[in-house]
Design a protein around this motif. Sequence first.
Motif, PDB file in Angstrom:
ATOM      1  N   CYS A   1      -6.033  -6.424   9.862  1.00 18.11           N
ATOM      2  CA  CYS A   1      -5.425  -5.729   8.724  1.00 18.11           C
ATOM      3  C   CYS A   1      -5.080  -4.290   9.100  1.00 18.11           C
TER       4      CYS A   1
ATOM      5  N   THR B   1      -3.762   3.561   2.370  1.00 19.11           N
ATOM      6  CA  THR B   1      -2.923   2.489   1.835  1.00 19.11           C
ATOM      7  C   THR B   1      -2.958   1.301   2.780  1.00 19.11           C
ATOM      8  N   THR B   2      -3.016   0.105   2.193  1.00 17.72           N
ATOM      9  CA  THR B   2      -3.069  -1.124   2.991  1.00 17.72           C
ATOM     10  C   THR B   2      -1.903  -2.062   2.701  1.00 17.72           C
ATOM     11  N   SER B   3      -0.943  -1.655   1.883  1.00 23.45           N
ATOM     12  CA  SER B   3       0.147  -2.559   1.502  1.00 23.45           C
ATOM     13  C   SER B   3       1.380  -2.376   2.382  1.00 23.45           C
ATOM     14  N   ARG B   4       2.188  -3.401   2.405  1.00 23.73           N
ATOM     15  CA  ARG B   4       3.386  -3.451   3.241  1.00 23.73           C
ATOM     16  C   ARG B   4       4.399  -2.366   2.869  1.00 23.73           C
ATOM     17  N   ASP B   5       4.435  -1.954   1.612  1.00 22.86           N
ATOM     18  CA  ASP B   5       5.455  -1.000   1.189  1.00 22.86           C
ATOM     19  C   ASP B   5       5.375   0.327   1.958  1.00 22.86           C
TER      20      ASP B   5
ATOM     21  N   PHE C   1       1.451   3.818  -3.720  1.00 27.80           N
ATOM     22  CA  PHE C   1       1.876   2.555  -3.136  1.00 27.80           C
ATOM     23  C   PHE C   1       1.130   1.417  -3.811  1.00 27.80           C
ATOM     24  N   GLN C   2       1.482   0.174  -3.464  1.00 35.58           N
ATOM     25  CA  GLN C   2       0.916  -0.989  -4.150  1.00 35.58           C
ATOM     26  C   GLN C   2      -0.595  -1.095  -4.019  1.00 35.58           C
ATOM     27  N   SER C   3      -1.125  -0.778  -2.851  1.00 35.17           N
ATOM     28  CA  SER C   3      -2.563  -0.914  -2.634  1.00 35.17           C
ATOM     29  C   SER C   3      -3.087   0.331  -1.937  1.00 35.17           C
ATOM     30  N   SER C   4      -3.497   1.304  -2.727  1.00 37.75           N
ATOM     31  CA  SER C   4      -3.935   2.588  -2.192  1.00 37.75           C
ATOM     32  C   SER C   4      -5.180   3.080  -2.910  1.00 37.75           C
TER      33      SER C   4
END
Length: 183
Positions: free
Chosen positions: A79, A103-107, A90-93
């Motif tokens: 990951c 942040t761990t999301s693709r965006d 961002f989507q997952s922060s």
Amino acid sequence: MNSLTNQFLIALPDMQDDRFHHSLILICEHNKDGALGIVLNKPSDLQFGEVLNSLKIDCDDDGIMDEIAYEGGPVNKECGFVIHSGTAKFQSSIQISQQLALTTSRDIIEQIANNNLQRQWLFCLGCSSWSAGQLEQEILNNSWLTVSADTDLVFSNSDDKWEKGLALLGIQPHQLSGDFGHA
């Protein structure tokens, strides 16, 4: 319990776990359930462009493609974790401090690839985690020193982040001994 979020963990020279030898770790989250951190000073053999290629994300900027990916820790090594300056939009922060987010999301990867992220960033594969009470016990066992995180050091390209982390405490590596005790 005092939170260690936005603190550096600095591995002491006699660290028993080889994976953390001379590590400087940013604690991104710490609460009653445990802690999550990212090792900041272990470059991998992987370039960011290889990550982009594996995700099928195009990038025309050689500087971005050539950025080094870091080994963030032994957990979830497949990951990606992006530590970046600014706020977590961002989507997952998670917001680590006013200056830092994770942040761990693709965006965010897409924003970096398109050169649209006007922030400092560091890409890491994997993380470090501790269960409830585990990190506190490791600190009591003299495995780690702690100091407030320094944003400039987080994003520094220097090879001596561990030494610079110690310097934040006024310590030089030669001053450390493996013979610690409790008064």
